[in-house]
Design a protein around this motif. Structure first.
Motif: not given
Ligand code: DC
Length: 228
Positions: A35, A39-40, A100, A110, A131-132, A158, A181, A185, A188
């Motif tokens: 997912s 978003y990217r 992002v 979203r 994330r969700d 990374r 991030r 994350d 938000r």
């Protein structure tokens, strides 16, 4: 239990969620959905259409663009297809990484992506990382895993990944990006990153890929039996 099952793998960025989710999907013969890649892709689309101005998403510009976009995964290599174009490399660029979190804070973005994510699960059993996923996309997922690892270790992973893709970036920049991030994350307003009450946590800071897969499969088999 419905015909198809859903396995949610949530956690911070660069935790190895996609590696784990992909391994699980392979072992169980389910479809893997990244997912974060979606978003990217939305972010890439916003950049391509010049809908990001001074690091802010121009919602009036972007709403019609995303409403008409298609986001799919190539069944063969799992590459992300944005409006039928393979953008797997472009969505991993530092420019997309920088924007992002901003794009992912917007409720209408979203909603559109979550709708797509739910629709994938109607056609097949899915292992979805994000994330969700356990808290919002599939609150009644059959299995929920929450993956964690120390921030410096995540930044090292990374950094390694970017270097392998010949991206010219320093470790400090990657570390800063990871911390920024995490902060965004978690804080938000829309769908913040948090562990679902019924998720099982795996900290993989010092686990090998096989060790984390074994742990995850143990959790899955305990929850829903042998699905292979
Ligand atoms: O997993 P990733 O690093 O590729 O995710 C990229 C970004 O997308 C990350 O900053 C958070 C966001 N994201 C999100 O808000 N919700 C998801 N389900 C997945 C990712």
């Amino acid at each position: 239990m419905s015909e198809f099952y859903r396995i949610a793998v949530d956690g911070f960025s660069s935790c190895g969620k996609s590696t784990l989710a992909r391994q699980i999907a392979e072992v169980l013969g389910a479809v893997y959905i990244d997912s974060g890649a979606m978003y990217r892709a939305a972010t890439l689309l916003a950049l391509q259409n010049k809908c990001i101005i001074n690091n802010q998403l121009d919602t009036g510009c972007f709403r019609p663009v995303i409403q008409h976009a298609t986001i799919e995964f190539n069944a063969g290599n799992n590459h992300l297809l944005l409006n039928e174009q393979d953008v797997e490399t472009e969505i991993r660029s530092p420019e997309v990484a920088d924007h992002v979190s901003e794009v992912a804070t917007h409720g209408f973005v979203r909603e559109i992506l979550v709708q797509m994510q739910r629709s994938y699960s109607e056609k097949a059993s899915v292992v979805m990382d994000g994330r969700d996923i356990g808290t919002h996309v599939f609150p009644d997922a059959e299995v929920k895993i929450f993956l964690t690892a120390e921030p410096r270790i995540r930044a090292e992973r990374r950094f390694q990944e970017l270097r392998e893709n010949s991206v010219d970036i320093s470790f400090d920049e990657v570390f800063e990006n990871v911390k920024k991030r995490d902060e965004k994350d978690q804080n938000r307003r829309v769908a913040p990153l948090r562990k679902a009450d019924d998720a099982v946590e795996i900290n993989n800071s010092y686990l090998s890929r096989n060790e984390q897969l074994d742990k995850a499969l143990e959790i899955i088999y305990e929850k829903i039996g042998d699905l292979s």
